[in-house]
Design a protein around this motif. Structure first.
Motif, short mmCIF file in Angstrom:
data_model
loop_
_atom_site.label_atom_id
_atom_site.label_comp_id
_atom_site.label_asym_id
_atom_site.label_seq_id
_atom_site.Cartn_x
_atom_site.Cartn_y
_atom_site.Cartn_z
N ARG A 17 4.92 0.60 3.04
CA ARG A 17 6.30 1.06 2.97
C ARG A 17 6.80 1.70 4.26
O ARG A 17 7.90 1.43 4.69
CB ARG A 17 6.42 2.05 1.81
N TYR A 18 6.01 2.54 4.90
CA TYR A 18 6.50 3.28 6.06
C TYR A 18 5.89 2.80 7.38
O TYR A 18 5.95 3.50 8.38
CB TYR A 18 6.22 4.77 5.88
N ALA A 19 5.33 1.61 7.38
CA ALA A 19 4.71 1.06 8.60
C ALA A 19 5.31 -0.30 8.92
O ALA A 19 5.71 -1.04 8.02
CB ALA A 19 3.20 0.92 8.40
N ASP A 20 5.36 -0.62 10.20
CA ASP A 20 5.86 -1.94 10.61
C ASP A 20 4.94 -3.05 10.12
O ASP A 20 5.39 -4.12 9.75
CB ASP A 20 5.96 -2.03 12.14
N SER A 21 3.63 -2.78 10.16
CA SER A 21 2.67 -3.79 9.74
C SER A 21 1.31 -3.15 9.51
O SER A 21 1.08 -2.00 9.85
CB SER A 21 2.54 -4.88 10.82
N VAL A 22 0.43 -3.95 8.94
CA VAL A 22 -0.99 -3.64 8.89
C VAL A 22 -1.67 -4.78 9.62
O VAL A 22 -1.33 -5.95 9.40
CB VAL A 22 -1.51 -3.56 7.44
N SER A 23 -2.62 -4.46 10.50
CA SER A 23 -3.26 -5.53 11.24
C SER A 23 -4.77 -5.52 11.03
O SER A 23 -5.36 -4.49 10.68
CB SER A 23 -2.94 -5.45 12.73
#
Length: 123
Positions: free
Chosen positions: A109-115
C-alpha cells in the motif's frame, strides 16, 4: 594467466512487462506490471575486435526469451519468477555472472514496489 580485459557487462534496464503474479484472487485474475533489470557479465574477447554478431552475446535474443516467458506464464511467487528470468539470463555458456532484480509494482500500500534480487556466478 589472467585475462587482458575484464568481462563485458550487458545491462537490460527497466524492462516493463505484464504478467500474472501473486496468490490473491485479484492477482490471479488480473495481470500486473513488473519491472525487470538484468545484468550479465561475459568475456567479450572476440566481439571487441569483430563486427560479427556471432562473436557477441545477443542481448536481443535474451530479452525476447524473457518477454515470452514472463508474459506467457503465471507465477504465485516473486521468487519463482525471478529465478526463471535468472535461468534465461545465464543460459549461455559464456556467461560468468548474472543478476536479476524484479519489481512488483504497487505490491504494498505505501511502497512503490517490492523487489526480489537473485544472482548466479559460474563456479
Amino acid at each position: 594467466m589472467p585475462a587482458l580485459y575484464p568481462d563485458a557487462i550487458i545491462r537490460i534496464k527497466n524492462l516493463r512487462l505484464r504478467t500474472f503474479i501473486g496468490i490473491n484472487d485479484e492477482e490471479i485474475k488480473n495481470k500486473q506490471d513488473v519491472v525487470i533489470n538484468i545484468v550479465i557479465h561475459y568475456p567479450a574477447e572476440k566481439a571487441r575486435s569483430s563486427e560479427n554478431i556471432d562473436d557477441a552475446l545477443n542481448y536481443r535474443t535474451i530479452t525476447k526469451r524473457v518477454i515470452a516467458h514472463v508474459e506467457n506464464h503465471r507465477f504465485a511467487l516473486l521468487e519463482k519468477l525471478t529465478q526463471d528470468v535468472l535461468n534465461i539470463a545465464c543460459e549461455h555458456d559464456w556467461v560468468t555472472y548474472a543478476e536479476v532484480e524484479i519489481d512488483k509494482l504497487f505490491a504494498l500500500r505505501y511502497a512503490d514496489s517490492v523487489s526480489m534480487s537473485m544472482s548466479y556466478r559460474r563456479a
